[in-house]
Write an enzyme that holds these catalytic residues in place. Structure first.
Site, PDB file in Angstrom:
ATOM      1  N   LEU A 150     -54.176  57.490  87.274  1.00 28.35           N
ATOM      2  CA  LEU A 150     -53.936  56.142  86.766  1.00 28.35           C
ATOM      3  C   LEU A 150     -54.263  56.003  85.285  1.00 28.35           C
ATOM      4  O   LEU A 150     -55.226  56.570  84.802  1.00 28.35           O
ATOM      5  CB  LEU A 150     -54.773  55.141  87.576  1.00 28.35           C
ATOM      6  CG  LEU A 150     -54.574  55.195  89.098  1.00 28.35           C
ATOM      7  CD1 LEU A 150     -55.429  54.125  89.790  1.00 28.35           C
ATOM      8  CD2 LEU A 150     -53.120  55.038  89.489  1.00 28.35           C
ATOM      9  N   HIS A 151     -53.419  55.251  84.589  1.00 25.53           N
ATOM     10  CA  HIS A 151     -53.635  54.950  83.169  1.00 25.53           C
ATOM     11  C   HIS A 151     -53.599  53.437  82.980  1.00 25.53           C
ATOM     12  O   HIS A 151     -53.477  52.683  83.968  1.00 25.53           O
ATOM     13  CB  HIS A 151     -52.599  55.670  82.303  1.00 25.53           C
ATOM     14  CG  HIS A 151     -51.186  55.486  82.791  1.00 25.53           C
ATOM     15  ND1 HIS A 151     -50.538  54.277  82.741  1.00 25.53           N
ATOM     16  CD2 HIS A 151     -50.303  56.352  83.375  1.00 25.53           C
ATOM     17  CE1 HIS A 151     -49.324  54.396  83.232  1.00 25.53           C
ATOM     18  NE2 HIS A 151     -49.148  55.644  83.641  1.00 25.53           N
TER      19      HIS A 151
ATOM     20  N   HIS B 177     -50.983  51.399  84.933  1.00 29.11           N
ATOM     21  CA  HIS B 177     -51.344  51.082  86.325  1.00 29.11           C
ATOM     22  C   HIS B 177     -52.420  49.999  86.360  1.00 29.11           C
ATOM     23  O   HIS B 177     -52.367  49.084  87.181  1.00 29.11           O
ATOM     24  CB  HIS B 177     -51.903  52.328  87.030  1.00 29.11           C
ATOM     25  CG  HIS B 177     -50.943  53.465  87.148  1.00 29.11           C
ATOM     26  ND1 HIS B 177     -51.082  54.632  86.445  1.00 29.11           N
ATOM     27  CD2 HIS B 177     -49.824  53.608  87.890  1.00 29.11           C
ATOM     28  CE1 HIS B 177     -50.106  55.458  86.753  1.00 29.11           C
ATOM     29  NE2 HIS B 177     -49.320  54.861  87.628  1.00 29.11           N
TER      30      HIS B 177
ATOM     31  N   GLY C 143     -44.039  48.711  87.436  1.00 30.38           N
ATOM     32  CA  GLY C 143     -43.933  48.657  85.978  1.00 30.38           C
ATOM     33  C   GLY C 143     -42.481  48.760  85.530  1.00 30.38           C
ATOM     34  O   GLY C 143     -41.657  49.422  86.168  1.00 30.38           O
TER      35      GLY C 143
ATOM     36  N   ASP D 181     -40.329  52.218  84.651  1.00 36.04           N
ATOM     37  CA  ASP D 181     -39.336  52.704  85.610  1.00 36.04           C
ATOM     38  C   ASP D 181     -38.413  51.532  85.950  1.00 36.04           C
ATOM     39  O   ASP D 181     -38.429  51.017  87.071  1.00 36.04           O
ATOM     40  CB  ASP D 181     -40.023  53.231  86.868  1.00 36.04           C
ATOM     41  CG  ASP D 181     -40.910  54.424  86.569  1.00 36.04           C
ATOM     42  OD1 ASP D 181     -40.370  55.506  86.314  1.00 36.04           O
ATOM     43  OD2 ASP D 181     -42.137  54.256  86.561  1.00 36.04           O
TER      44      ASP D 181
HETATM   45  O1  PAF Z   1     -43.570  54.820  90.376  1.00 41.31           O
HETATM   46  C1  PAF Z   1     -44.213  55.605  91.087  1.00 41.31           C
HETATM   47  O2  PAF Z   1     -45.325  56.020  90.749  1.00 41.31           O
HETATM   48  C2  PAF Z   1     -43.617  56.081  92.403  1.00 41.31           C
HETATM   49  O3  PAF Z   1     -42.244  56.285  92.295  1.00 41.31           O
HETATM   50  C3  PAF Z   1     -43.944  55.151  93.597  1.00 41.31           C
HETATM   51  C4  PAF Z   1     -43.310  53.783  93.420  1.00 41.31           C
HETATM   52  C5  PAF Z   1     -45.451  55.000  93.728  1.00 41.31           C
HETATM   53  C6  PAF Z   1     -43.405  55.753  94.880  1.00 41.31           C
HETATM   54  O4  PAF Z   1     -43.963  57.000  95.145  1.00 41.31           O
END
Ligand code: PAF
Length: 284
Positions: A33-34, A37, A147, A150
């Site tokens: 996590l950064h 997140h 986020g 993506d």
């Molecule tokens: O964005 C992500 O980190 C992943 O694609 C997710 C949504 C946790 C699914 O594994």
């Protein structure tokens, strides 16, 4: 804050919370996590009584040639970020806990998942939609947080939630960047110092593309050419794609009009990084 690894333990917590009338926010992550997140967890804690963070490197969204094995993992560090950001429960399952060895049911989408990352990573969104559906069924949240880095994933999840009638609000949150503009990503950790410097070209090129559009350029090809030219001038960068699509339905467009997503995936050395911008202007 508790860390659990079984579906049964998550369900026990959820059942207790629901009995007390508490709302639940889910932040699905693959760990390492950064601050990006952390911003999702903080937002989830502001808007819900309880926050579950799933921390699971999902094997079904990686192709055999991708970085599943080397994907960075550090539960201890993740737990600190979760604790500081206001999470109540971390769900950290094993692949065996999440997937039956003989599972034959997957969530497949066409349309929004076909372009951009869906083209370069053909099985990726089947894995994402499947694991996110499973996490939704396990945690039954009121809201789930994703986020905008993506952006295609965000559009795909929103469409899946609509199509499959999940009673969950999907909350999209802004991209968090380093001070020099690089979008925060767990994969940034793969970059050596020269690559880290070279990676700045992605945001810079996208920013220049955005300026062109805001100055009135309506031809997608012209904007894509400008962004690609800037990135290609960086010797350590290799373009996977630069594309402009309508948002959120993710269709390739020749003319820039309405809400659009401009997205790039670029290899810096061996590391594939993504970044984007969205312009929202109804019907212009
Ligand atoms: O964005 C992500 O980190 C992943 O694609 C997710 C949504 C946790 C699914 O594994």
């Amino acid at each position: 804050m508790e860390i659990v690894s079984t579906i049964k333990e998550v369900r026990e917590n959820v059942k207790k919370w629901k009995k007390e009338g508490l709302s639940i926010g889910l932040v699905p992550t693959m760990g390492y996590l950064h601050e990006g997140h952390a911003s999702l967890i903080v937002r989830a804690a502001q808007e819900n009584d309880k926050v579950i963070v799933s921390d699971f490197v999902n094997p079904t969204q990686f192709a055999p040639n991708e970085d599943l094995e080397s994907y960075p993992r550090n539960l201890e560090r993740d737990a600190q970020v979760c604790q500081q950001s206001g999470a109540d429960l971390i769900f950290h399952p094993s692949p065996e806990e999440m997937y039956y060895p003989d599972a034959v049911t997957f969530v497949n989408m066409t349309g929004p998942s076909d372009e951009l990352c869906g083209k370069s990573r053909p099985i990726h969104f089947r894995g994402v939609c499947t694991v996110v559906s499973k996490l939704f069924n396990i945690t039954t949240p009121d809201r789930a947080y994703f986020g905008q880095k993506d952006a295609q994933q965000l559009a795909v999840i929103k469409r899946m939630v609509r199509d499959l009638n999940f009673d969950i609000e999907i909350v999209g949150c802004p991209i968090i960047r380093e001070n020099d503009g690089l979008a925060k990503s767990s994969r940034n950790t793969y970059l050596n110092p020269a690559e880290r410097q070279a990676a700045l070209i992605i945001h810079k090129a996208l920013d220049d593309g955005k300026k062109l559009i805001l100055d009135g350029e309506k031809n997608s090809a012209a904007v894509i050419a400008k962004i690609s030219e800037i990135i290609s001038a960086e010797p350590l960068a290799r373009i996977d794609y630069v594309e402009i699509v309508s948002f959120p339905d993710i269709k390739v467009i020749d003319t820039i009009k309405g809400d659009i997503l401009a997205a790039a995936a670029v290899y810096i050395g061996n590391t594939r990084l993504i970044d984007n911008f969205i312009i929202e202007r109804q019907c212009t």
